[in-house]
Design a protein around this motif. Structure first.
Motif, mmCIF file in Angstrom:
data_model
loop_
_atom_site.group_PDB
_atom_site.id
_atom_site.type_symbol
_atom_site.label_atom_id
_atom_site.label_comp_id
_atom_site.label_asym_id
_atom_site.label_seq_id
_atom_site.Cartn_x
_atom_site.Cartn_y
_atom_site.Cartn_z
ATOM 1 N N GLU A 33 0.813 -1.218 0.000
ATOM 2 C CA GLU A 33 0.000 0.000 0.000
ATOM 3 C C GLU A 33 0.848 1.271 0.000
ATOM 4 O O GLU A 33 0.455 2.291 -0.566
ATOM 5 C CB GLU A 33 -0.923 0.010 1.214
ATOM 6 C CG GLU A 33 -2.036 -1.020 1.150
ATOM 7 C CD GLU A 33 -2.884 -1.041 2.401
ATOM 8 O OE1 GLU A 33 -4.087 -1.313 2.299
ATOM 9 O OE2 GLU A 33 -2.337 -0.782 3.492
ATOM 10 N N SER A 34 2.007 1.191 0.624
ATOM 11 C CA SER A 34 2.866 2.378 0.731
ATOM 12 C C SER A 34 3.933 2.438 -0.357
ATOM 13 O O SER A 34 4.820 3.288 -0.316
ATOM 14 C CB SER A 34 3.555 2.396 2.105
ATOM 15 O OG SER A 34 4.496 1.342 2.206
ATOM 16 N N ASP A 35 3.862 1.536 -1.342
ATOM 17 C CA ASP A 35 4.891 1.463 -2.386
ATOM 18 C C ASP A 35 6.281 1.275 -1.798
ATOM 19 O O ASP A 35 7.263 1.793 -2.326
ATOM 20 C CB ASP A 35 4.871 2.712 -3.263
ATOM 21 C CG ASP A 35 3.625 2.804 -4.119
ATOM 22 O OD1 ASP A 35 2.995 1.755 -4.369
ATOM 23 O OD2 ASP A 35 3.268 3.924 -4.524
ATOM 24 N N GLY A 36 6.365 0.544 -0.695
ATOM 25 C CA GLY A 36 7.648 0.264 -0.073
ATOM 26 C C GLY A 36 8.090 1.280 0.948
ATOM 27 O O GLY A 36 9.075 1.062 1.672
ATOM 28 N N ASN A 37 7.385 2.422 1.057
ATOM 29 C CA ASN A 37 7.803 3.482 1.975
ATOM 30 C C ASN A 37 7.735 3.049 3.438
ATOM 31 O O ASN A 37 8.486 3.567 4.265
ATOM 32 C CB ASN A 37 6.938 4.721 1.765
ATOM 33 C CG ASN A 37 7.339 5.491 0.516
ATOM 34 O OD1 ASN A 37 8.409 6.094 0.450
ATOM 35 N ND2 ASN A 37 6.491 5.463 -0.500
ATOM 36 N N SER A 38 6.846 2.123 3.767
ATOM 37 C CA SER A 38 6.710 1.711 5.164
ATOM 38 C C SER A 38 7.958 1.020 5.690
ATOM 39 O O SER A 38 8.170 0.932 6.900
ATOM 40 C CB SER A 38 5.501 0.773 5.327
ATOM 41 O OG SER A 38 5.698 -0.443 4.625
ATOM 42 N N VAL A 39 8.818 0.516 4.776
ATOM 43 C CA VAL A 39 10.060 -0.120 5.204
ATOM 44 C C VAL A 39 11.270 0.606 4.625
ATOM 45 O O VAL A 39 12.348 0.030 4.473
ATOM 46 C CB VAL A 39 10.090 -1.619 4.811
ATOM 47 C CG1 VAL A 39 9.057 -2.394 5.600
ATOM 48 C CG2 VAL A 39 9.885 -1.805 3.311
ATOM 49 N N GLY A 40 11.087 1.884 4.296
ATOM 50 C CA GLY A 40 12.206 2.691 3.823
ATOM 51 C C GLY A 40 12.675 2.366 2.428
ATOM 52 O O GLY A 40 13.837 2.608 2.092
ATOM 53 N N SER A 41 11.789 1.823 1.588
ATOM 54 C CA SER A 41 12.165 1.473 0.211
ATOM 55 C C SER A 41 11.139 2.022 -0.766
ATOM 56 O O SER A 41 10.548 1.283 -1.551
ATOM 57 C CB SER A 41 12.284 -0.050 0.061
ATOM 58 O OG SER A 41 13.344 -0.552 0.824
ATOM 59 N N GLY A 42 10.933 3.334 -0.704
ATOM 60 C CA GLY A 42 9.934 3.950 -1.561
ATOM 61 C C GLY A 42 10.193 3.713 -3.034
ATOM 62 O O GLY A 42 11.314 3.880 -3.516
ATOM 63 N N ASP A 43 9.145 3.288 -3.747
ATOM 64 C CA ASP A 43 9.207 3.058 -5.193
ATOM 65 C C ASP A 43 10.274 2.031 -5.581
ATOM 66 O O ASP A 43 10.873 2.130 -6.647
ATOM 67 C CB ASP A 43 9.443 4.356 -5.952
ATOM 68 C CG ASP A 43 8.222 5.260 -5.911
ATOM 69 O OD1 ASP A 43 7.142 4.762 -5.550
ATOM 70 O OD2 ASP A 43 8.358 6.456 -6.234
ATOM 71 N N ASP A 44 10.498 1.050 -4.730
ATOM 72 C CA ASP A 44 11.433 -0.037 -5.028
ATOM 73 C C ASP A 44 10.620 -1.229 -5.532
ATOM 74 O O ASP A 44 9.966 -1.925 -4.762
ATOM 75 C CB ASP A 44 12.221 -0.415 -3.776
ATOM 76 C CG ASP A 44 13.348 -1.400 -4.075
ATOM 77 O OD1 ASP A 44 13.131 -2.320 -4.902
ATOM 78 O OD2 ASP A 44 14.443 -1.258 -3.489
ATOM 79 N N GLY A 45 10.657 -1.465 -6.834
ATOM 80 C CA GLY A 45 9.843 -2.502 -7.434
ATOM 81 C C GLY A 45 10.135 -3.894 -6.923
ATOM 82 O O GLY A 45 9.227 -4.713 -6.767
ATOM 83 N N ALA A 46 11.410 -4.193 -6.655
ATOM 84 C CA ALA A 46 11.769 -5.528 -6.186
ATOM 85 C C ALA A 46 11.174 -5.809 -4.812
ATOM 86 O O ALA A 46 10.689 -6.912 -4.539
ATOM 87 C CB ALA A 46 13.291 -5.679 -6.146
ATOM 88 N N VAL A 47 11.221 -4.820 -3.939
ATOM 89 C CA VAL A 47 10.687 -4.985 -2.585
ATOM 90 C C VAL A 47 9.166 -5.149 -2.627
ATOM 91 O O VAL A 47 8.594 -6.005 -1.944
ATOM 92 C CB VAL A 47 11.100 -3.800 -1.692
ATOM 93 C CG1 VAL A 47 10.322 -3.803 -0.383
ATOM 94 C CG2 VAL A 47 12.601 -3.848 -1.408
ATOM 95 N N VAL A 48 8.495 -4.317 -3.436
ATOM 96 C CA VAL A 48 7.041 -4.414 -3.539
ATOM 97 C C VAL A 48 6.631 -5.741 -4.172
ATOM 98 O O VAL A 48 5.684 -6.395 -3.734
ATOM 99 C CB VAL A 48 6.468 -3.226 -4.343
ATOM 100 C CG1 VAL A 48 4.969 -3.389 -4.557
ATOM 101 C CG2 VAL A 48 6.754 -1.920 -3.609
ATOM 102 N N THR A 49 7.367 -6.187 -5.178
ATOM 103 C CA THR A 49 7.070 -7.481 -5.800
ATOM 104 C C THR A 49 7.208 -8.605 -4.786
ATOM 105 O O THR A 49 6.359 -9.500 -4.714
ATOM 106 C CB THR A 49 8.013 -7.736 -6.997
ATOM 107 O OG1 THR A 49 7.817 -6.731 -7.987
ATOM 108 C CG2 THR A 49 7.739 -9.100 -7.618
#
Length: 447
Positions: free
Chosen positions: A220-236
């Protein structure tokens, strides 16, 4: 393979509506930014990544070739690998005399051994110490390579030696790594490790749902909740592990709509791997909205199926229990666009992957009892539709049909963990077999 294991029930852990604790409604706002990662999609073409489609193209033969190469690297004779693995384990446990380069080498060898071989006997009595050693490397993060290898070694240990307590040991350290690591690669590996530990490490259903909430927040946060904003690999990774864990939950009615909203947001991602993982989760949730009819339940019509489609009637009758998503027209439109996307910014490989996957996903949203690679074409000999044609060869003659989205999610999770060692573990590791049971009926149709 015992008859009992062949008759293993599909679906793994289940949770009745009465037993499941109700999840609170999610109030998190959707992040405005969309994922814009540089990472290349891991959902390649059928020929390149082995995803079976029309017929079987991921066979035991190709796996055997991979394992033959692995064995050549591991040892010169059939018994040498056990001795060398024992030496590697001893060196891993003797951490005081090790350095970063040495640990990287030992972890790398350990991962190769446990991927290519089922080594439960060799790990017996040592797994708890090994988990402790891997967690030390994960916590200290002396190097990215050592940390990622330690995470892979941890996962392989968990699936080789079953434990009902390992989740309690690794939950907090893995979450800390996901939240605090400066490395995107490490975060990615830690998310996959957390999913594996939750599934195989003794987590309760309540704990499983807690981890799914944690993963959904990343999405939901595009990775921002774990300090990885807009990181496609983390969201995937978060999307993939959410879907893997969701296969364990029987009743998801109360949490489905909020989850689908989050996944629809990710369909606008510029990263194909994010889009496909989100779409596969949507298909899984639509599949879960149908369950088998009870013995005393009257079914006047076969919900969600084409009246001319005879093939579903060969199996149990399925009944729609709830509406997964209210804005179905909007969802269909988005899925249809992705199934026919022609953007020049995408490579030919990514376009093909999007077309194939989203055609399947759209078909399942419109007809939730249809699984991946469902073919509408009619078999002239039987007069019935071909149905799902994604298959995996078991041994030389058997064929497992991947005709449900829950099966595909589990197969993909196991392949992420085991790669070319999948067949060895599937044949020898009961934990892996029970995750994706091979029923004799699966082998009746060979395309």
């Amino acid at each position: 393979m015992t008859d009992l294991r062949r008759r293993a029930l599909e679906g793994g852990k289940t949770l009745s509506r009465k037993a499941q604790s109700k999840q609170s409604s999610r109030a998190s706002s959707q992040a405005n930014s969309r994922v814009n990662s540089r990472n290349v999609s891991r959902h390649g073409s059928d020929e390149e990544d082995g995803n079976a489609s029309d017929g079987t193209n991921w066979s035991v033969n190709s796996v055997d070739e991979v394992l033959a190469l692995e064995d050549t690297d591991l040892a010169g004779t059939a018994t040498d690998w056990q001795e060398e693995l024992g030496d590697r384990i001893a060196q891993i446990l003797d951490r005081k005399r090790s350095n970063i380069a040495g640990r990287e080498e030992n972890f790398s060898a350990y991962v190769r051994f446990l991927t290519a071989k089922y080594a439960a006997e060799e790990l017996y009595g040592k797994s708890e110490e090994l988990v402790g050693a891997f967690l030390k490397s994960i916590k200290t993060e002396s190097s990215e390579k050592e940390t990622v290898l330690a995470l892979k070694a941890l996962v392989l240990t968990i699936i080789t030696i079953t434990s009902e307590t390992v989740y309690d040991l690794v939950d907090t350290p893995l979450k800390r790594t996901i939240n605090d690591s400066k490395s995107s690669v490490t975060k990615n590996a830690a998310i996959h490790a957390l999913g594996c530990a939750t599934f195989y490490g003794g987590a309760s259903l309540e704990e499983t749902q807690e981890i799914m909430d944690f993963l959904l927040e990343i999405v939901e946060s595009d990775g921002n909740s774990v300090g990885s904003g807009d990181d496609g690999a983390v969201v995937t990774a978060a999307l993939e592990e959410w879907g893997f864990l969701a296969t364990q939950i029987e009743d998801m009615e109360d949490s489905t709509e909020a989850a689908i909203e989050a996944f629809i947001e990710q369909l606008d991602s510029s990263e194909p791997s994010v889009q496909i993982a989100a779409g596969e989760n949507i298909a899984l949730l639509y599949e879960k909205s149908y369950t088998e009819a009870e013995e005393d339940e009257e079914v006047e019509s076969y919900d969600g199926e084409d009246p001319e489609d005879e093939s579903p009637r060969d199996g149990p009758k399925m009944v729609k229990r709830y509406e997964p998503y209210r804005r179905i027209d909007k969802l269909r439109h988005t899925l249809s666009d992705l199934a026919s996307i022609s953007s020049r910014r995408l490579s030919k490989k990514d376009r093909k992957s999007l077309h194939t996957n989203f055609s399947d996903i759209l078909n399942s949203v419109e007809n939730p009892t249809r699984g991946p690679r469902y073919q509408n074409a009619v078999n002239q000999e039987t007069g019935k539709r071909y149905g799902s044609r994604m298959t995996i060869r078991i041994h030389r003659t058997g064929v497992m049909k991947i005709d449900k989205w829950w099966k595909l999610h589990r197969l993909q999770a196991l392949r992420r963990i085991l790669a070319g060692g999948f067949m060895t573990h599937y044949e020898k590791n009961e934990v892996i077999f029970d995750s994706l049971p091979y029923v004799e009926a699966d082998a009746l149709s060979v395309f």
